[in-house]
Every structure is written in structure tokens, then in C-alpha cells.
Motif scaffolding. Structure first.
Motif, short mmCIF file in Angstrom:
data_model
loop_
_atom_site.label_atom_id
_atom_site.label_comp_id
_atom_site.label_asym_id
_atom_site.label_seq_id
_atom_site.Cartn_x
_atom_site.Cartn_y
_atom_site.Cartn_z
N PHE A 5 6.41 -9.90 -4.69
CA PHE A 5 6.28 -8.57 -4.07
C PHE A 5 4.91 -8.33 -3.44
O PHE A 5 4.81 -7.97 -2.27
N PRO A 6 3.80 -8.53 -4.17
CA PRO A 6 2.49 -8.26 -3.55
C PRO A 6 2.21 -9.20 -2.38
O PRO A 6 1.63 -8.79 -1.37
N VAL A 7 2.64 -10.46 -2.52
CA VAL A 7 2.39 -11.40 -1.43
C VAL A 7 3.16 -10.97 -0.19
O VAL A 7 2.64 -11.02 0.93
N LEU A 63 -3.35 -18.39 1.13
CA LEU A 63 -2.11 -18.51 1.89
C LEU A 63 -2.28 -17.96 3.30
O LEU A 63 -1.92 -18.61 4.29
N ASP A 118 3.82 -3.31 -10.14
CA ASP A 118 4.69 -3.69 -11.24
C ASP A 118 3.88 -3.68 -12.52
O ASP A 118 2.92 -4.44 -12.67
N ARG A 175 7.92 -10.01 -9.43
CA ARG A 175 6.67 -9.24 -9.43
C ARG A 175 5.51 -10.04 -8.85
O ARG A 175 4.47 -9.48 -8.52
N PHE A 176 5.68 -11.37 -8.72
CA PHE A 176 4.66 -12.15 -8.04
C PHE A 176 4.90 -12.19 -6.54
O PHE A 176 3.97 -12.22 -5.74
N GLU A 214 -3.33 -12.07 -13.75
CA GLU A 214 -2.29 -12.45 -12.79
C GLU A 214 -2.56 -11.82 -11.45
O GLU A 214 -2.38 -12.45 -10.40
N LEU A 231 -3.13 -13.77 -7.99
CA LEU A 231 -2.30 -13.46 -6.83
C LEU A 231 -3.16 -13.13 -5.62
O LEU A 231 -2.89 -13.58 -4.50
N SER A 243 -0.87 -3.77 -4.36
CA SER A 243 0.59 -3.81 -4.48
C SER A 243 1.02 -4.51 -5.77
O SER A 243 2.08 -4.20 -6.31
N ALA A 244 0.17 -5.40 -6.29
CA ALA A 244 0.53 -6.04 -7.56
C ALA A 244 0.51 -5.04 -8.70
O ALA A 244 1.26 -5.18 -9.68
N SER A 288 -3.24 -15.19 -2.30
CA SER A 288 -2.85 -14.61 -1.01
C SER A 288 -3.87 -14.93 0.06
O SER A 288 -3.52 -15.22 1.19
N LYS A 293 4.25 -4.92 -15.22
CA LYS A 293 4.19 -6.14 -16.02
C LYS A 293 3.07 -7.07 -15.57
O LYS A 293 2.76 -8.04 -16.26
N ASN A 294 2.49 -6.80 -14.41
CA ASN A 294 1.44 -7.69 -13.94
C ASN A 294 0.13 -7.42 -14.67
O ASN A 294 -0.37 -6.32 -14.70
N VAL A 329 -7.01 -8.52 2.62
CA VAL A 329 -5.94 -9.22 1.89
C VAL A 329 -6.11 -9.05 0.39
O VAL A 329 -5.16 -8.79 -0.35
N SER A 369 -5.01 -5.47 -0.45
CA SER A 369 -3.58 -5.16 -0.33
C SER A 369 -2.78 -5.90 -1.40
O SER A 369 -1.84 -5.34 -1.97
N THR A 370 -3.14 -7.14 -1.68
CA THR A 370 -2.39 -7.87 -2.70
C THR A 370 -2.61 -7.25 -4.07
O THR A 370 -1.66 -7.04 -4.83
N ILE A 428 4.06 -7.93 0.64
CA ILE A 428 3.42 -6.76 1.23
C ILE A 428 2.21 -7.19 2.06
O ILE A 428 1.99 -6.70 3.17
N THR A 429 1.42 -8.10 1.51
CA THR A 429 0.26 -8.58 2.25
C THR A 429 0.68 -9.27 3.54
O THR A 429 0.07 -9.07 4.59
#
Lengths: 494, 151
Positions: free
Chosen positions: A390-392, B131, B113, A387-388, B120, B124, B109-110, B128, B115-116, B102, B105-106, A394-395
Motif C-alpha cells: 500500500f505505501p509503495v 525503487l 495500517d 500493508r507493505f 517496518e 519501506l 501512508s505506511a 521506496s 499493523k506496521n 518519497v 509519502s511512503t 501510494i508513493t
């Protein structure tokens, strides 16, 4: 031999070395992680190759591809959960060895066998490419059309339990490949008024959408990683002398089987690993029976799948016919750099060809050297929650797609294909044949056109030469063999 | 064994049929010509026909019924919707630069789930950005702006 003069001088530049290293590192990591395949990683990094030197980008993509074959066995052995489909067989004996407390040995044997398999595959590549390219030069449009058709149908149907679905996806891909300018007449087709589609559907958007978004969404929520509690020490990885001796022949057998299988289109590393294991079961005489934790059962499939991953480059580079979706991505990367894979590639761009071969050697060596000490790292990666990631991912898909042409339209395309991909995948359709049809369809069209104009419209012109006839008949036989039993046993099968 | 309709085959075949027919029909607009002198529409016509026939065959075989039809592979609709929304958000926000795109989108999409947790997701998103900046702007030196003024 040019590999030493040209190849290594190209491949040993800092740039090429760095990206080769990056590729094998990413490939192994991705191979280790169940749920994220080599194709997804290659798709994600595919746009990057646009901005790199051709050899660096290719070395990176290739590194991901064969690196994943190394990494896939790690999860198989430690978790009984294959990281890549081709490592599923390794789990049989690998996980047994793990349960016997010999996971380190299994991992070592897998790595060593992979290295030998890869090396033999590269050697096959070095010696077979020249003759095959020479053969390819003698080919004309009829032969090429037949080979492309054979390759497309083979990769869509062979090894799949539902060949009819593969063919359907192939057809959709070919149809999509028609969008854009027709190279022969210059007419713009199916652009629906969108100027962005004049050059056709952007391959990157398609790949990112189908594999980047599509497969990632399908894996989401499905894997909660099991914890790997055991620590693997370097000392525990050393196999006994007896095991080393027992492992030699299976490794060699697997390597040869894999090398042969890898050249054929439609047969991938998965089939190679199953074949390697199957041969071992039939031919091998093992003190420890296969399935109960025999190193032979790890060595053979691992050698086979790595050998196959190397020889798969042969038809792609020397004939210009990629035999699988991963090869199609490599093919696409070459096209993006204006390099046309085919028989002329070795003579016209020897620095790219031999540079790639040299980078394969370097990459395989890196993998051998890296994997042994880095096992602990890979084990820890296995506990990264999806779940961590997945978003990365997609980005990264978004940034990568956008970075090609700074075009938001490409993003919408990727979105469309992501949605389409998920719909098709949930209906049990695999995206790979679509990509192959998309990339090779235009090629098939050109050769079809030429053949027909040469034969003045006579459809039998397609069978004009012995080679063409052979491949076309082989295609028909393949289709019939695969489809007929299905309808006959439909009442007792599926 | 009772034969049941395999809806996955039918639906998938239907999609191929639709694509095929659409392209088949449109290809006539580009001229067909003769096999000797093909015009732009010839091959697409064939390809469209092939797709339509393959799709129809598959759909019909699905309707005829099989003993153990494939069931739709489960996936998380939430993940799909969030992923698609994330890409859309990126497409719409990129005109303002990478940073916002960014982050959006992050984060979106997070959410895919359940559970996020919020913290968190925030980490993320920031991660991102770092990164992407490190890889695409620093390392690859791509002409992408983190923040773009368009006023």
C-alpha cells in the motif's frame, strides 16, 4: 500481410520486447494478487508511457491488461479468492480441483486455455480490424455520436447491478470532461482562474486519483492473505490425456464466445468468463459435472476472458470507441502520443497498429512460457502483506503523477480525485464510467456539434442515418430494459 | 418488507446533482447560442443538466426507499487520511527533491495500517527511495532530482 513485415519488425526491437515483457510480468503479478487489479496497475504505469516510445508504452499497458487475465486464475484456484473479477468463475471448479490435490492441473489448464483464447482473439483482431475500420471510414458525425453514446451507456450500465449509478457516474465524467479549452471555439471553460486547468483536467491525475489512490485505499485493511501451504511441482501440472481431450472443445467454445463478447462495448472480460462458463454448462457434455472439479469449468471461462481481452482492442483501435475503463486508459495513452485511434489509424499509423498486434502474440507466448515455471513465484507473491504494498503504491502514484509535467498541481488534482473516488466508491459507485465519460465526453461534443450544424439545429438530425438511428434506438432500448424491471420489482428486489 | 431510505443513492445522487447544477449555471457564462451555432456553453449546459437530472432521479429514488438499502462500504478512514496526507506531503516536499518527498509519502501512508511497526515503516521508506531511484531516475532517465537546493 503487414503484420509480418511491419508488425514484428517493430515489436521485436529490444525496447518493445522489454516493455512487453515487463507489462505481462507486472500484469500477471497484479492479477495474482487479490485487491490490486489490472486497472490499478495500468493506472500506475500509465504515466510511464508518456516517457517511452509509443509502441513500447502501449505494449506494456496491453501486457498488463491481458497478463492480469492469466494471473487472476491463480488466486482463484489456490485460495478460492479471485485475483481479478473475471476469474471468479474459475474458482468454482478450480478450487475444487485444488481440494482434490490437482491444483497443478487446474493451473496448467487455465494457462493453456488462456493462451488459446488469447490467440483466437488476436486472430479475430487481425481479420476483423480491416473491415471494421473500412466501415468506420464511412461513418460521419451522426454515426459517431450515436456509437459513442451507445458505448458510453453500455459500459456504464450493462453487467452492473445498479445501472442508474453507472449513468450518474458517466454524467459526472462528461461534465468534468468539459473543463478546459473548447476545441471548436477556443474558449477556456470552467478553469476557475487556474492556468493549470486550461488544457483540461490532467487525465493522468484523474486516473491516478480514482484508480491509483481510490481503489487502493478501498482495498486497504481488507485482505489478510491466507497462506498457501501446498507446493506445486512441475510434474503435478501435467493433465491426464482424458482431461486434455475434454478440455479442447470448452476451450474453443469459450474462445469464440469471448471473442464476440469482447468486441461489444460495455461487456468486459468478466461477462465473457461468465458467458463461457454458462455456455459450457448448457452445451457441454462432461463426464465430470461442472462445479465438482471439471477441467471444462476452468478451460471455458479462462479461454473466454482472454479472448475478450484481445478483441476489446478492436473497437478501441479501429473505431476510436473504448468499451471499458481499461480500454479508456489505452485510448488515453494513444492520445498522449498524438495518435488518434480510429478508422484511419491502420492506414496512417500501421506500424503502431500491427506492432501492437505483433506484441500481443509475443506477450501471449511469453505468458504461456513464463507462467508454467513461475507458478511457485506467484504462489509466494500471494503471501505478500498488503500493508507493505500500500505505501509503495501510494508513493508510485505520487512520483508517476508528478513526472508527467513536473507539476505539483497535478498531485493536488490526484488527491482531490482520490478523495472523491473513495467517497463515491463507498457509496457503491464504480469509478470506471466516470473515466469513460471524461475521455469520451469531448468526442461526443464534437460530433454532436457537427451533427446539429449539419442538420441546422434540427434534433432529429441525430437520427439522420440508419446506422445512427440503430445505435441511438439500441441505447434507448438498453436503458429502458435495464431500468424498468428495477422499478417494477423494487418491492421485492433492491 | 419495510422500505428504508437508501442513503448511498441519495448521497451519490446529491453529489451528481451538485456537480450538474454548478456546471449548468456556469455554462451560461460562456454563451449558449443556438443549436445550429453552438457556443462554448451549449454542451456543458446539456451535460450539467443531464448530471443534475440523473442525480436528482437517483436521490429521489433513494429517498423513496428500498427494501434492502445498500450499506456504506467499509473502508479504513485511517488509510484514506494517511494516503491523502502522504500525497499532500509529496506535493509540498517535492520542491526539495525526490528523496524527501518519497520518504515522507511512503512513511505517512505506511502509518495508514496500524499493523506496521516503526522499523517496518523505516525499511519501506528506504526501499521506496531505492525503487523510485532505480525505476524513474536510472531506468527511465527522467529529469527528477533526488535532492534539490532551493536557497
Amino acid at each position: 500481410m503487414e503484420i509480418f513485415t511491419l508488425g514484428f519488425s517493430q515489436a521485436l526491437t529490444i525496447d518493445a520486447l522489454y516493455y512487453c515483457f515487463l507489462g505481462v510480468l507486472v500484469g500477471t503479478a497484479v492479477g495474482v494478487l487479490p485487491g490490486l487489479g489490472a486497472i490499478a496497475a495500468m493506472s500506475l504505469l500509465f504515466p510511464l508511457t508518456f516517457h517511452l516510445e509509443p509502441l513500447s508504452g502501449l505494449a506494456m499497458l496491453a501486457g498488463i491488461y491481458y497478463g492480469a487475465e492469466y494471473g487472476g486464475s491463480t488466486a482463484s484456484i489456490l485460495l478460492n479468492l479471485p485475483g481479478t473479477p473475471s476469474s471468479a468463475v474459475t474458482a468454482i471448479d478450480g478450487y475444487q480441483l485444488n481440494k482434490q490435490g490437482r491444483a497443478g492441473v487446474a493451473l496448467f489448464v487455465a494457462t493453456a486455455a488462456s493462451f488459446v483464447g488469447g490467440s483466437i482473439g488476436i486472430i479475430a483482431m487481425m481479420f476483423l480490424s480491416g473491415p471494421i475500420a473500412a466501415l468506420g471510414l464511412a461513418f460521419g458525425s451522426p454515426e459517431y455520436f450515436a456509437i459513442v453514446v451507445f458505448g458510453l451507456v453500455a459500459s456504464a450500465t450493462v453487467g452492473s447491478d445498479t445501472p442508474s449509478r453507472g449513468l450518474v457516474m458517466l454524467a459526472i465524467g462528461v461534465v468534468l470532461g468539459c473543463v478546459g479549452i473548447d476545441p471548436t471555439t477556443g474558449a477556456t471553460r470552467f478553469t476557475l482562474g487556474a492556468v493549470e486547468l486550461v488544457n483540461g483536467i490532467n487525465m493522468v491525475a484523474l486516473v491516478m486519483g480514482l484508480f491509483g489512490i481510490g481503489t487502493v485505499v478501498m482495498s486497504a485493511g481488507s485482505s489478510d492473505h491466507a497462506q498457501v501451504s501446498r507446493r506445486i511441482s512441475l510434474r503435478s501440472m501435467v493433465p491426464s490425456g482424458d482431461e486434455v481431450r475434454r478440455g479442447i472443445l470448452p476451450t474453443l467454445r469459450g474462445s469464440i464466445a469471448g471473442s464476440i463478447v469482447g468486441v461489444l462495448p460495455g461487456t468486459g472480460t468478466t461477462m465473457a468468463s461468465f458467458l463461457g462458463y454458462g455456455i459450457e454448462r448448457r452445451v457441454g457434455s462432461s463426464k465430470v459435472p461442472l462445479g465438482s472439479g471439471a477441467v471444462e469449468g476452468v478451460a471455458a471461462p479462462e479461454a473466454a476472458n482472454n479472448a475478450a481481452s484481445q478483441t476489446a482492442f478492436i473497437p478501441t483501435l479501429t473505431l476510436g470507441v473504448p468499451g471499458s475503463a481499461s480500454m479508456a486508459i489505452i485510448f488515453g495513452a494513444l492520445l498522449i502520443h498524438g495518435i488518434t485511434p480510429g478508422p484511419l489509424m491502420i492506414s496512417q499509423r500501421p506500424e503502431i497498429f500491427w506492432g501492437l498486434v505483433a506484441s500481443f502474440w509475443i506477450g501471449n507466448l511469453l505468458l504461456l512460457v513464463l507462467n508454467i515455471p513461475l507458478i511457485g513465484v506467484w504462489v509466494r507473491i500471494l503471501s505478500l502483506p498488503y500493508r507493505f504494498l500500500f505505501p509503495v503504491v501510494i508513493t508510485l502514484v505520487c512520483v508517476g503523477t508528478y513526472s508527467i509535467q513536473n507539476s505539483a498541481f497535478d498531485l493536488w488534482l490526484a488527491l482531490f480525485f482520490g478523495g472523491l473516488g473513495v467517497i463515491l466508491m463507498m457509496l457503491h459507485f464504480q469509478p470506471a464510467p466516470l473515466l469513460l465519460g471524461f475521455i469520451l465526453g469531448p468526442l461526443a461534443e464534437v460530433h454532436f456539434r457537427n451533427t446539429m450544424s449539419l442538420s441546422r439545429g434540427d434534433i432529429l438530425g441525430l437520427f439522420g442515418t440508419p446506422v445512427a438511428t440503430t445505435f441511438l434506438i439500441a441505447t434507448l432500448v438498453m436503458v429502458v430494459v435495464l431500468m424498468v424491471p428495477r422499478s417494477k420489482t423494487a418491492s421485492s428486489h433492491q | 418488507m419495510e422500505r428504508q431510505i437508501d442513503w448511498t443513492k441519495t448521497a451519490g445522487g446529491g453529489i451528481a446533482l451538485a456537480f450538474g447544477l454548478a456546471f449548468f449555471a456556469m455554462s451560461f457564462g460562456y454563451g449558449i447560442g443556438t443549436p445550429t451555432r453552438m457556443e462554448a456553453g451549449f454542451f456543458p449546459m446539456l451535460a450539467g443538466a443531464l448530471s443534475a437530472i440523473a442525480g436528482l432521479t437517483l436521490a429521489v429514488s433513494g429517498l423513496k426507499g428500498v427494501d434492502s438499502p445498500e450499506r456504506i462500504i467499509g473502508f479504513s478512514p485511517r488509510a484514506l487520511v494517511c494516503a491523502l496526507l502522504a500525497v499532500a506531503a509529496f506535493a509540498l516536499l517535492i520542491q526539495f527533491g525526490l528523496l524527501m518527498a518519497v520518504l515522507a509519502s511512503t512513511a505517512i501512508s505506511a502509518v495508514g495500517d496500524p499493523k506496521n511497526r516503526v522499523l517496518e515503516i523505516a525499511c519501506l521508506a528506504v526501499g521506496s527511495v531505492l525503487l523510485v531511484w532505480a525505476v524513474f531516475v536510472l531506468a527511465l532517465d527522467l529529469p527528477l532530482d533526488m535532492v534539490r537546493e532551493i536557497f
